[in-house]
Design a protein around this motif. Structure first.
Motif, mmCIF file in Angstrom:
data_model
loop_
_atom_site.group_PDB
_atom_site.id
_atom_site.type_symbol
_atom_site.label_atom_id
_atom_site.label_comp_id
_atom_site.label_asym_id
_atom_site.label_seq_id
_atom_site.Cartn_x
_atom_site.Cartn_y
_atom_site.Cartn_z
ATOM 1 N N MET A 52 -9.419 -10.299 9.446
ATOM 2 C CA MET A 52 -8.069 -10.182 8.904
ATOM 3 C C MET A 52 -7.918 -8.735 8.433
ATOM 4 S SD MET A 52 -6.589 -12.381 5.693
ATOM 5 C CE MET A 52 -6.714 -11.482 4.155
ATOM 6 N N THR A 53 -6.909 -8.069 8.945
ATOM 7 C CA THR A 53 -6.654 -6.693 8.505
ATOM 8 C C THR A 53 -5.952 -6.752 7.155
ATOM 9 O OG1 THR A 53 -6.518 -5.916 10.761
ATOM 10 C CG2 THR A 53 -5.459 -4.543 9.105
ATOM 11 N N LEU A 54 -6.374 -5.879 6.245
ATOM 12 C CA LEU A 54 -5.819 -5.897 4.889
ATOM 13 C C LEU A 54 -4.581 -5.001 4.810
ATOM 14 C CD1 LEU A 54 -9.159 -5.917 2.868
ATOM 15 C CD2 LEU A 54 -7.767 -7.853 3.617
ATOM 16 N N ASP A 55 -4.047 -4.911 3.610
ATOM 17 C CA ASP A 55 -2.807 -4.156 3.424
ATOM 18 C C ASP A 55 -3.021 -2.968 2.486
ATOM 19 O OD1 ASP A 55 -0.132 -3.554 3.561
ATOM 20 O OD2 ASP A 55 0.469 -4.982 2.011
ATOM 21 N N ARG A 56 -3.625 -3.234 1.304
ATOM 22 C CA ARG A 56 -3.695 -2.176 0.278
ATOM 23 C C ARG A 56 -4.943 -1.316 0.396
ATOM 24 N NH1 ARG A 56 -1.830 -6.514 -3.847
ATOM 25 N NH2 ARG A 56 0.413 -6.419 -3.518
ATOM 26 N N CYS A 57 -6.057 -1.889 0.842
ATOM 27 C CA CYS A 57 -7.291 -1.105 0.983
ATOM 28 C C CYS A 57 -7.166 -0.322 2.283
ATOM 29 C CB CYS A 57 -8.513 -2.016 1.070
ATOM 30 S SG CYS A 57 -8.900 -2.827 -0.473
ATOM 31 N N ARG A 58 -6.777 0.936 2.177
ATOM 32 C CA ARG A 58 -6.566 1.659 3.430
ATOM 33 C C ARG A 58 -7.082 3.089 3.387
ATOM 34 N NH1 ARG A 58 -2.087 1.312 6.259
ATOM 35 N NH2 ARG A 58 -1.637 -0.863 5.849
ATOM 36 N N SER A 59 -7.169 3.673 4.560
ATOM 37 C CA SER A 59 -7.540 5.088 4.694
ATOM 38 C C SER A 59 -6.344 5.812 5.273
ATOM 39 C CB SER A 59 -8.711 5.263 5.666
ATOM 40 O OG SER A 59 -9.832 4.555 5.222
ATOM 41 N N ARG A 60 -6.099 6.974 4.711
ATOM 42 C CA ARG A 60 -5.042 7.809 5.266
ATOM 43 C C ARG A 60 -5.700 9.081 5.778
ATOM 44 N NH1 ARG A 60 -1.418 6.811 1.468
ATOM 45 N NH2 ARG A 60 -1.857 8.664 0.236
ATOM 46 N N CYS A 61 -5.395 9.446 7.009
ATOM 47 C CA CYS A 61 -6.060 10.608 7.605
ATOM 48 C C CYS A 61 -5.018 11.530 8.217
ATOM 49 C CB CYS A 61 -7.035 10.125 8.683
ATOM 50 S SG CYS A 61 -7.838 11.469 9.524
ATOM 51 N N ARG A 62 -5.114 12.819 7.881
ATOM 52 C CA ARG A 62 -4.225 13.815 8.470
ATOM 53 C C ARG A 62 -5.078 14.682 9.383
ATOM 54 N NH1 ARG A 62 -1.737 18.904 5.832
ATOM 55 N NH2 ARG A 62 0.084 19.283 7.165
ATOM 56 N N ALA A 63 -4.646 14.816 10.624
ATOM 57 C CA ALA A 63 -5.396 15.658 11.575
ATOM 58 C C ALA A 63 -4.503 16.811 12.006
ATOM 59 C CB ALA A 63 -5.812 14.833 12.786
ATOM 60 N N GLY A 331 -14.185 -5.748 -11.728
ATOM 61 C CA GLY A 331 -12.735 -5.654 -11.505
ATOM 62 C C GLY A 331 -12.385 -6.395 -10.236
ATOM 63 N N VAL A 332 -11.097 -6.660 -10.042
ATOM 64 C CA VAL A 332 -10.703 -7.293 -8.779
ATOM 65 C C VAL A 332 -9.654 -6.436 -8.091
ATOM 66 C CG1 VAL A 332 -11.185 -9.670 -9.530
ATOM 67 C CG2 VAL A 332 -8.883 -8.773 -9.752
ATOM 68 N N LEU A 333 -9.707 -6.436 -6.758
ATOM 69 C CA LEU A 333 -8.662 -5.798 -5.960
ATOM 70 C C LEU A 333 -7.859 -6.929 -5.346
ATOM 71 C CD1 LEU A 333 -10.711 -3.074 -3.992
ATOM 72 C CD2 LEU A 333 -9.264 -2.733 -5.987
ATOM 73 N N ARG A 334 -6.552 -6.877 -5.522
ATOM 74 C CA ARG A 334 -5.712 -7.959 -5.003
ATOM 75 C C ARG A 334 -5.067 -7.484 -3.714
ATOM 76 N NH1 ARG A 334 -3.022 -10.062 -10.623
ATOM 77 N NH2 ARG A 334 -2.178 -11.684 -9.279
ATOM 78 N N ASP A 335 -5.588 -7.986 -2.621
ATOM 79 C CA ASP A 335 -5.074 -7.542 -1.323
ATOM 80 C C ASP A 335 -4.572 -8.749 -0.533
ATOM 81 O OD1 ASP A 335 -4.382 -5.807 0.722
ATOM 82 O OD2 ASP A 335 -6.237 -4.662 0.556
ATOM 83 N N ARG A 336 -4.072 -8.486 0.637
ATOM 84 C CA ARG A 336 -3.510 -9.559 1.476
ATOM 85 C C ARG A 336 -3.527 -9.064 2.913
ATOM 86 N NH1 ARG A 336 1.920 -7.623 -1.333
ATOM 87 N NH2 ARG A 336 2.012 -5.680 -0.169
ATOM 88 N N VAL A 337 -3.185 -9.967 3.831
ATOM 89 C CA VAL A 337 -3.147 -9.573 5.237
ATOM 90 C C VAL A 337 -2.035 -8.536 5.415
ATOM 91 C CG1 VAL A 337 -1.619 -11.509 5.883
ATOM 92 C CG2 VAL A 337 -3.107 -10.484 7.599
ATOM 93 N N GLY A 338 -2.310 -7.544 6.277
ATOM 94 C CA GLY A 338 -1.359 -6.437 6.388
ATOM 95 C C GLY A 338 -0.942 -6.119 7.818
ATOM 96 N N PRO A 339 0.005 -5.194 7.943
ATOM 97 C CA PRO A 339 0.578 -4.861 9.250
ATOM 98 C C PRO A 339 -0.272 -3.863 10.049
ATOM 99 C CG PRO A 339 1.653 -3.575 7.552
ATOM 100 C CD PRO A 339 0.625 -4.430 6.858
ATOM 101 N N ASP A 340 0.239 -3.526 11.228
ATOM 102 C CA ASP A 340 -0.419 -2.524 12.090
ATOM 103 C C ASP A 340 -0.529 -1.175 11.382
ATOM 104 O OD1 ASP A 340 -0.655 -4.186 14.270
ATOM 105 O OD2 ASP A 340 1.148 -3.464 15.282
#
Ligand code: DP6
Length: 349
Positions: A52-63, A331-340
């Motif tokens: 399941m892909t998450l929503d809030r736990c993400r990486s942002r990358c600038r190239a 601590g807890v991270l509250r995440d959910r299924v996320g978009p593309d």
């Protein structure tokens, strides 16, 4: 053979002009785990996996692509400022840039700026989101739009196999593939069809002692590994069925069994790997208590001590509250299924 290569040959379009793009991709939590590979370098797995892909736990990358130089510059955003990445981290990124250069025909250097919104290397698949975002940002900076299959295939070739699944949102399957070029992820169910939550109990936020790479290498050394491969087809089908019918109980029972088995294999590898901490067991106990109290919540863990608790939105507040109350939980991270993932091209800097 020549036909198989055609797909990737189409992205070999150099020379490329200067360009820049930012991509954002989320981590994923595996319901059926990738554990053990037939080619570790290119992450060609021994078994199919589902996540399941998450929503809030993400990486942002600038190239930023710079055709005039062959030098790469790898930077991490930490505490709001850009810092030169440590050599071990930068090394893996440069090696993936080399793979992407070879496949696209780009010969210049890249400036990479990367940011994670969650603890690095804590069993939260930061490499998965990181390499998915890197792959998409690099392609974007070259002006290339990758089709979904190619994006997944290229992300997988970073060596972080689970990155193949982070190139898609929702519920995703990554098959074993008959050949290397057939091992790429596809969508099983869109996020909007079943809005599950993932409450992550943080038990450990530091670097884990044994990397997933080493775990994959040792997996076949467990006497239980062969049996696991025999059991998996039925378990995979149970997960697919539960996703099709949005049956949390059916899904939950299988994913807990699967997570325990991953750790059983790790603990019985040679030498053994213990990812769990005492707090991991305390959380597993809390999840069983929640269920006994009528709250449908099910646990899974990747190669780390943190516990992901899957539940439906109406139970999420109760689950978060219960896990926060476990004394050993940091601590807890509250995440959910996320978009593309999202890719945005920028004007040339
Ligand atoms: C246990 O080789 O993809 O999470 O490079 O650390 O992201 P990283 O790991 P990778 O192995 C993932 C192993 C796993 C199970 C899974 O995600 O399928």
């Amino acid at each position: 053979m020549a036909e198989r290569r055609t797909e990737l040959e189409t992205i070999h379009q150099g020379p490329f002009a200067a360009g820049a793009a930012t991509a954002s991709a989320a981590a994923n939590i595996a319901f059926i785990k990738y554990w053990g590979a037939r080619d570790l370098g290119a992450a060609v797995p021994n078994n199919p996996s589902i996540s399941m892909t998450l929503d809030r736990c993400r990486s942002r990358c600038r190239a930023i692509y710079r055709p005039q130089t062959s030098r790469d510059e790898i930077l991490l955003v930490q505490g709001g400022t850009l810092q030169t990445a440590p050599a071990s981290f930068a090394g893996r990124i440069v090696s993936h840039l080399d793979t992407l250069r070879a496949l696209t025909g780009a010969s210049g250097g890249f400036r990479i700026e990367t940011l994670n919104t969650f603890p690095h290397a804590a069993g939260l698949a930061s490499s998965a989101s990181g390499f998915a975002a890197l792959t998409l940002a690099v392609a974007g900076s070259l002006g290339l739009t990758l089709d979904q299959k190619t994006a997944s295939l290229l992300a997988r070739r970073s060596g972080s196999g689970s990155a193949a699944r982070s190139t898609l949102g929702g519920y995703v399957e990554w098959p074993r593939g008959e050949s290397e070029e057939e091992s790429y992820a596809f969508l099983l169910l869109p996020a909007t069809d079943w809005p599950l939550c993932d409450v992550i109990a943080l038990v450990e936020t530091g670097e884990k002692e044994v990397s997933s790479l080493e775990g994959h290498r040792r997996a076949p050394l467990s006497p239980h590994y062969r049996r696991r491969l025999e059991l998996l087809p039925e378990r995979l089908e149970a997960v697919r069925r539960a996703l099709r019918t949005c049956d949390l109980r059916a899904l939950g029972e299988v994913i807990e069994e699967e997570a325990i088995e991953l750790h059983l294999i790790a603990m019985s590898s040679r030498p053994p790997i213990f990812y769990w901490r005492p707090a991991t067991l305390a959380v597993l106990q809390a999840v069983r208590e929640l269920r006994a109290a009528g709250v449908a919540a099910y646990a899974t863990m990747d190669a780390g001590a943190n516990v992901h608790v899957i539940c439906e939105p109406h139970n999420e507040p109760a689950v978060s509250e219960r896990l926060t109350a476990v004394p050993e939980v940091g601590g807890v991270l509250r995440d959910r299924v996320g978009p593309d993932p999202v890719v945005a091209r920028e004007a040339v800097p």
